[in-house]
Design a protein around this motif. Sequence first.
Motif, mmCIF file in Angstrom:
data_model
loop_
_atom_site.group_PDB
_atom_site.id
_atom_site.type_symbol
_atom_site.label_atom_id
_atom_site.label_comp_id
_atom_site.label_asym_id
_atom_site.label_seq_id
_atom_site.Cartn_x
_atom_site.Cartn_y
_atom_site.Cartn_z
ATOM 1 N N GLY A 26 8.986 43.448 35.504
ATOM 2 C CA GLY A 26 8.742 42.020 35.645
ATOM 3 C C GLY A 26 9.818 41.170 35.008
ATOM 4 N N PRO A 27 9.546 39.872 34.892
ATOM 5 C CA PRO A 27 10.562 38.952 34.382
ATOM 6 C C PRO A 27 10.799 39.049 32.874
ATOM 7 C CG PRO A 27 8.558 37.761 34.915
ATOM 8 C CD PRO A 27 8.361 39.168 35.379
ATOM 9 N N ALA A 28 9.783 39.436 32.098
ATOM 10 C CA ALA A 28 9.948 39.467 30.629
ATOM 11 C C ALA A 28 11.104 40.361 30.176
ATOM 12 C CB ALA A 28 8.641 39.869 29.951
ATOM 13 N N PRO A 29 11.191 41.611 30.650
ATOM 14 C CA PRO A 29 12.323 42.435 30.203
ATOM 15 C C PRO A 29 13.667 41.939 30.731
ATOM 16 C CG PRO A 29 10.990 43.640 31.784
ATOM 17 C CD PRO A 29 10.243 42.383 31.441
ATOM 18 N N LYS A 30 13.655 41.282 31.905
ATOM 19 C CA LYS A 30 14.905 40.756 32.436
ATOM 20 C C LYS A 30 15.449 39.661 31.539
ATOM 21 C CE LYS A 30 17.156 37.989 35.736
ATOM 22 N NZ LYS A 30 18.323 37.781 34.924
ATOM 23 N N TYR A 31 14.572 38.740 31.126
ATOM 24 C CA TYR A 31 15.023 37.645 30.283
ATOM 25 C C TYR A 31 15.275 38.097 28.848
ATOM 26 C CZ TYR A 31 14.072 34.826 34.350
ATOM 27 O OH TYR A 31 14.101 34.314 35.614
ATOM 28 N N ALA A 32 14.511 39.074 28.383
ATOM 29 C CA ALA A 32 14.818 39.665 27.073
ATOM 30 C C ALA A 32 16.201 40.306 27.119
ATOM 31 C CB ALA A 32 13.763 40.697 26.689
ATOM 32 N N GLY A 33 16.507 40.951 28.241
ATOM 33 C CA GLY A 33 17.833 41.545 28.408
ATOM 34 C C GLY A 33 18.934 40.500 28.376
ATOM 35 N N ASP A 34 18.666 39.335 28.958
ATOM 36 C CA ASP A 34 19.650 38.248 28.916
ATOM 37 C C ASP A 34 19.920 37.815 27.479
ATOM 38 O OD1 ASP A 34 19.809 38.241 31.679
ATOM 39 O OD2 ASP A 34 18.417 36.556 31.912
ATOM 40 N N ALA A 35 18.854 37.614 26.717
ATOM 41 C CA ALA A 35 19.008 37.201 25.317
ATOM 42 C C ALA A 35 19.730 38.287 24.518
ATOM 43 C CB ALA A 35 17.642 36.895 24.705
ATOM 44 N N LEU A 36 19.392 39.546 24.779
ATOM 45 C CA LEU A 36 20.041 40.651 24.065
ATOM 46 C C LEU A 36 21.501 40.799 24.475
ATOM 47 C CD1 LEU A 36 17.072 43.165 24.145
ATOM 48 C CD2 LEU A 36 18.063 42.112 22.099
ATOM 49 N N TYR A 37 21.826 40.477 25.719
ATOM 50 C CA TYR A 37 23.216 40.509 26.186
ATOM 51 C C TYR A 37 24.062 39.543 25.356
ATOM 52 C CZ TYR A 37 26.985 40.336 29.718
ATOM 53 O OH TYR A 37 28.189 40.406 30.382
ATOM 54 N N THR A 38 23.539 38.337 25.163
ATOM 55 C CA THR A 38 24.249 37.354 24.343
ATOM 56 C C THR A 38 24.285 37.799 22.888
ATOM 57 O OG1 THR A 38 23.670 35.582 25.848
ATOM 58 C CG2 THR A 38 24.289 34.925 23.631
ATOM 59 N N ALA A 39 23.214 38.414 22.414
ATOM 60 C CA ALA A 39 23.193 38.922 21.039
ATOM 61 C C ALA A 39 24.271 39.995 20.850
ATOM 62 C CB ALA A 39 21.815 39.475 20.702
ATOM 63 N N LEU A 40 24.468 40.831 21.846
ATOM 64 C CA LEU A 40 25.521 41.847 21.750
ATOM 65 C C LEU A 40 26.895 41.190 21.692
ATOM 66 C CD1 LEU A 40 26.404 44.787 21.689
ATOM 67 C CD2 LEU A 40 26.372 44.762 24.198
ATOM 68 N N ILE A 41 27.117 40.201 22.527
ATOM 69 C CA ILE A 41 28.394 39.480 22.468
ATOM 70 C C ILE A 41 28.565 38.851 21.089
ATOM 71 C CG2 ILE A 41 29.711 37.537 23.407
ATOM 72 C CD1 ILE A 41 28.388 38.154 26.133
ATOM 73 N N TYR A 42 27.493 38.288 20.532
ATOM 74 C CA TYR A 42 27.533 37.686 19.195
ATOM 75 C C TYR A 42 28.006 38.730 18.175
ATOM 76 C CZ TYR A 42 25.974 34.785 15.259
ATOM 77 O OH TYR A 42 25.926 34.017 14.113
ATOM 78 N N THR A 43 27.415 39.922 18.206
ATOM 79 C CA THR A 43 27.808 40.935 17.224
ATOM 80 C C THR A 43 29.246 41.389 17.430
ATOM 81 O OG1 THR A 43 26.872 42.746 18.529
ATOM 82 C CG2 THR A 43 25.458 41.767 16.853
ATOM 83 N N LEU A 44 29.699 41.426 18.679
ATOM 84 C CA LEU A 44 31.092 41.797 18.925
ATOM 85 C C LEU A 44 32.044 40.739 18.378
ATOM 86 C CD1 LEU A 44 30.770 43.283 22.525
ATOM 87 C CD2 LEU A 44 30.933 44.523 20.345
ATOM 88 N N VAL A 45 31.651 39.480 18.463
ATOM 89 C CA VAL A 45 32.444 38.402 17.864
ATOM 90 C C VAL A 45 32.508 38.594 16.351
ATOM 91 C CG1 VAL A 45 32.520 35.909 17.403
ATOM 92 C CG2 VAL A 45 32.032 36.734 19.712
ATOM 93 N N VAL A 46 31.366 38.924 15.754
ATOM 94 C CA VAL A 46 31.322 39.124 14.294
ATOM 95 C C VAL A 46 32.148 40.344 13.887
ATOM 96 C CG1 VAL A 46 29.796 39.649 12.344
ATOM 97 C CG2 VAL A 46 29.137 37.902 14.007
ATOM 98 N N ILE A 47 32.126 41.395 14.699
ATOM 99 C CA ILE A 47 32.953 42.571 14.399
ATOM 100 C C ILE A 47 34.430 42.197 14.449
ATOM 101 C CG2 ILE A 47 33.698 44.823 15.287
ATOM 102 C CD1 ILE A 47 30.719 45.265 16.107
ATOM 103 N N ALA A 48 34.814 41.415 15.446
ATOM 104 C CA ALA A 48 36.219 41.012 15.585
ATOM 105 C C ALA A 48 36.635 40.025 14.498
ATOM 106 C CB ALA A 48 36.449 40.394 16.962
ATOM 107 N N LEU A 49 35.719 39.130 14.104
ATOM 108 C CA LEU A 49 36.011 38.083 13.117
ATOM 109 C C LEU A 49 34.891 38.056 12.072
ATOM 110 C CD1 LEU A 49 36.861 35.344 15.760
ATOM 111 C CD2 LEU A 49 38.519 36.605 14.378
ATOM 112 N N PRO A 50 34.921 38.954 11.088
ATOM 113 C CA PRO A 50 33.804 39.078 10.145
ATOM 114 C C PRO A 50 33.481 37.806 9.355
ATOM 115 C CG PRO A 50 35.394 40.845 9.820
ATOM 116 C CD PRO A 50 35.972 39.915 10.829
#
Length: 120
Positions: A26-50
Amino acid sequence: MPRPLAAVTAVVIVVCGLSVRALWDGPAPKYAGDALYTALIYTLVVIALPKVRPWAAAAVSVGLSWVIEFAQLGAIPAVLRPVLGSTFNAPDLLWYAVGGAVCWAAHALWLRRDTSARNL
């Protein structure tokens, strides 16, 4: 935020994203995946620029997520579709912002706690 902590967080986010999609429909895991996708990008930014400020990491991660979503209005090469998606969906923009906001809040709280601990 230390790079090892950000790296562990990235792994946890990937596991959460895969688990949500595997366990629910259903839609809940799809939208949770969207939020987690951005969260992953956030952590990659933090890894690159601590030393990045939480607001800046949030702006970059949400902005990049939105750029990728709007790019889906055009043609995404087939080889990149599993990672970047292929169909524009306007509600995704909101969930990217939710993911960035949650990461911003968690990162800001962690920095505040870390600063308080050093002042003891």
